[in-house]
Design a protein around this motif. Structure first.
Motif, PDB file in Angstrom:
ATOM      1  N   THR A   1     -43.641  43.199  64.380  1.00  0.00           N
ATOM      2  CA  THR A   1     -42.386  43.956  64.278  1.00  0.00           C
ATOM      3  C   THR A   1     -42.131  44.448  62.855  1.00  0.00           C
ATOM      4  O   THR A   1     -41.081  45.019  62.591  1.00  0.00           O
ATOM      5  CB  THR A   1     -41.201  43.070  64.722  1.00  0.00           C
ATOM      6  N   THR A   2     -43.081  44.222  61.948  1.00  0.00           N
ATOM      7  CA  THR A   2     -42.918  44.623  60.548  1.00  0.00           C
ATOM      8  C   THR A   2     -43.622  45.940  60.287  1.00  0.00           C
ATOM      9  O   THR A   2     -44.828  46.052  60.497  1.00  0.00           O
ATOM     10  CB  THR A   2     -43.480  43.541  59.593  1.00  0.00           C
ATOM     11  N   GLU A   3     -42.874  46.921  59.853  1.00  0.00           N
ATOM     12  CA  GLU A   3     -43.452  48.224  59.552  1.00  0.00           C
ATOM     13  C   GLU A   3     -43.944  48.258  58.113  1.00  0.00           C
ATOM     14  O   GLU A   3     -43.330  47.674  57.215  1.00  0.00           O
ATOM     15  CB  GLU A   3     -42.423  49.334  59.789  1.00  0.00           C
ATOM     16  N   ALA A   4     -45.071  48.942  57.931  1.00  0.00           N
ATOM     17  CA  ALA A   4     -45.676  49.028  56.599  1.00  0.00           C
ATOM     18  C   ALA A   4     -46.410  50.348  56.477  1.00  0.00           C
ATOM     19  O   ALA A   4     -46.567  51.090  57.456  1.00  0.00           O
ATOM     20  CB  ALA A   4     -46.621  47.856  56.363  1.00  0.00           C
ATOM     21  N   GLU A   5     -46.859  50.637  55.255  1.00  0.00           N
ATOM     22  CA  GLU A   5     -47.644  51.841  54.982  1.00  0.00           C
ATOM     23  C   GLU A   5     -48.730  51.492  53.970  1.00  0.00           C
ATOM     24  O   GLU A   5     -48.462  50.838  52.954  1.00  0.00           O
ATOM     25  CB  GLU A   5     -46.765  52.958  54.405  1.00  0.00           C
ATOM     26  N   LEU A   6     -49.942  51.934  54.248  1.00  0.00           N
ATOM     27  CA  LEU A   6     -51.009  51.824  53.272  1.00  0.00           C
ATOM     28  C   LEU A   6     -51.099  53.142  52.522  1.00  0.00           C
ATOM     29  O   LEU A   6     -51.256  54.199  53.133  1.00  0.00           O
ATOM     30  CB  LEU A   6     -52.343  51.516  53.954  1.00  0.00           C
ATOM     31  N   VAL A   7     -51.000  53.078  51.206  1.00  0.00           N
ATOM     32  CA  VAL A   7     -51.077  54.283  50.378  1.00  0.00           C
ATOM     33  C   VAL A   7     -52.354  54.211  49.542  1.00  0.00           C
ATOM     34  O   VAL A   7     -52.575  53.241  48.809  1.00  0.00           O
ATOM     35  CB  VAL A   7     -49.848  54.419  49.461  1.00  0.00           C
ATOM     36  N   LEU A   8     -53.188  55.226  49.664  1.00  0.00           N
ATOM     37  CA  LEU A   8     -54.430  55.327  48.904  1.00  0.00           C
ATOM     38  C   LEU A   8     -54.348  56.530  47.982  1.00  0.00           C
ATOM     39  O   LEU A   8     -53.873  57.599  48.376  1.00  0.00           O
ATOM     40  CB  LEU A   8     -55.636  55.486  49.843  1.00  0.00           C
ATOM     41  N   GLY A   9     -54.812  56.357  46.749  1.00  0.00           N
ATOM     42  CA  GLY A   9     -54.779  57.475  45.804  1.00  0.00           C
ATOM     43  C   GLY A   9     -55.222  57.036  44.422  1.00  0.00           C
ATOM     44  O   GLY A   9     -55.804  55.961  44.234  1.00  0.00           O
ATOM     45  N   LEU A  10     -54.939  57.877  43.450  1.00  0.00           N
ATOM     46  CA  LEU A  10     -55.262  57.590  42.053  1.00  0.00           C
ATOM     47  C   LEU A  10     -54.125  56.814  41.426  1.00  0.00           C
ATOM     48  O   LEU A  10     -52.973  57.237  41.473  1.00  0.00           O
ATOM     49  CB  LEU A  10     -55.499  58.899  41.292  1.00  0.00           C
ATOM     50  N   ASP A  11     -54.452  55.661  40.844  1.00  0.00           N
ATOM     51  CA  ASP A  11     -53.427  54.834  40.218  1.00  0.00           C
ATOM     52  C   ASP A  11     -53.100  55.388  38.833  1.00  0.00           C
ATOM     53  O   ASP A  11     -53.783  56.267  38.314  1.00  0.00           O
ATOM     54  CB  ASP A  11     -53.904  53.386  40.119  1.00  0.00           C
ATOM     55  N   HIS A  12     -52.045  54.856  38.219  1.00  0.00           N
ATOM     56  CA  HIS A  12     -51.619  55.326  36.893  1.00  0.00           C
ATOM     57  C   HIS A  12     -51.593  54.147  35.925  1.00  0.00           C
ATOM     58  O   HIS A  12     -51.091  53.073  36.265  1.00  0.00           O
ATOM     59  CB  HIS A  12     -50.223  55.961  36.992  1.00  0.00           C
ATOM     60  N   PRO A  13     -52.162  54.291  34.753  1.00  0.00           N
ATOM     61  CA  PRO A  13     -52.757  55.516  34.193  1.00  0.00           C
ATOM     62  C   PRO A  13     -54.200  55.747  34.653  1.00  0.00           C
ATOM     63  O   PRO A  13     -54.735  56.842  34.502  1.00  0.00           O
ATOM     64  CB  PRO A  13     -52.704  55.265  32.677  1.00  0.00           C
ATOM     65  N   ASN A  14     -54.838  54.696  35.223  1.00  0.00           N
ATOM     66  CA  ASN A  14     -56.181  54.871  35.761  1.00  0.00           C
ATOM     67  C   ASN A  14     -56.391  53.829  36.862  1.00  0.00           C
ATOM     68  O   ASN A  14     -55.525  53.002  37.133  1.00  0.00           O
ATOM     69  CB  ASN A  14     -57.246  54.734  34.666  1.00  0.00           C
TER      70      ASN A  14
END
Length: 264
Positions: free
Chosen positions: A123-136
């Protein structure tokens, strides 16, 4: 006297004749109604009788509505929303089915905007976010929207060559992810892979555990961290990872929430 008797007799006969010839309106109508029913064709009579057994429209509607509610009622086990596979060539897929079909549901390559994979752990909603981190570095964050909390996935805990010295994906590499319920408990595990679809592949598998406070306790646990060659295969409770140049495979079976390497 004789004439008077004849007159009385004539009047009596006339009265009796008139009474026998008259019929009351009620008697006439009743006779016509009975005769009409008797002469009605057999087919028409059955049709009218059958119509008496047809339930009213509102009863039919109520039954249909009740069945629809039963079908729509969720079960005790939460199901994972369907996510279509990426529209990419199978040769570019890092996660495949035993039939060789692509199973990856999200993909990110260096230089592209962040991508998001919606997830529901029970029942727990979540999101996986993939991308370029900051600063690297490479961003792989599990975000829980209703608590505004994000936990970074550990992608650097093994000897892998998919990242450079700054933690960023090597040129020509990509990172893909998919959901798969290895133990069929209704809560999917998360598979993250990074590689170049040729000779270098890293695989991570994460499970979700319900915790009391998402802001203080990370509910995401790394269950497996391995390397492979070109892609992995998800087959029921198993991960099949090819390695080497001789068509060899490593097998990992999920048993009691733990990945094990069975001996075949």
């Amino acid at each position: 006297m004789k004439k008077l008797a004849i007159l009385i007799a004539f009047i009596f006969i006339l009265t009796v004749t008139s009474a026998c010839g008259n019929t009351t309106p009620e008697q006439s109508n009743t006779s016509q109604a009975l005769q009409s029913n008797k002469e009605q064709p057999q087919g028409q009579e059955n049709k009218e009788n059958d119509s008496l057994n047809i339930p009213p429209d509102n009863e039919k509607t109520t039954t249909t509505s009740h069945n629809s509610q039963q079908e729509a009622k969720p079960g005790n086990v939460e199901t994972q929303p369907d996510h279509a596979a990426l529209d990419i060539p199978t040769s570019d897929s890092l996660i495949r089915s035993p039939e060789g079909k692509n199973l990856s549901q999200v993909e990110w390559k260096p230089g592209a905007p962040d991508v998001t994979l919606p997830i529901r752990f029970g029942t727990t909603e979540a999101e996986l976010v993939l991308g370029l981190d900051h600063p690297n570095g490479t961003k792989a964050v599990m975000i829980f929207p209703f608590t505004s909390v994000g936990w970074q996935l550990d992608l650097y805990g093994m000897d892998t060559e998919v990242f450079d010295e700054y933690g960023e994906l090597q040129e020509g590499y990509k990172i893909q992810a998919a959901l798969h319920d290895f133990d069929q408990d209704g809560i999917s595990e998360l598979i993250v892979t990074a590689g170049n679809s040729i000779i270098d592949l890293s695989i991570w598998v994460y499970s979700f555990t319900t915790v009391g406070d998402l802001q203080k306790i990370n509910p995401i646990k790394q269950e497996l961290s391995i390397t492979g060659q070109s892609y992995i295969v998800l087959d029921g409770d198993e991960i099949i990872a090819p390695y080497g140049s001789q068509g060899l495979f490593d097998y990992y079976k999920y048993v009691d929430k733990v990945f094990m390497q069975p001996v075949y």
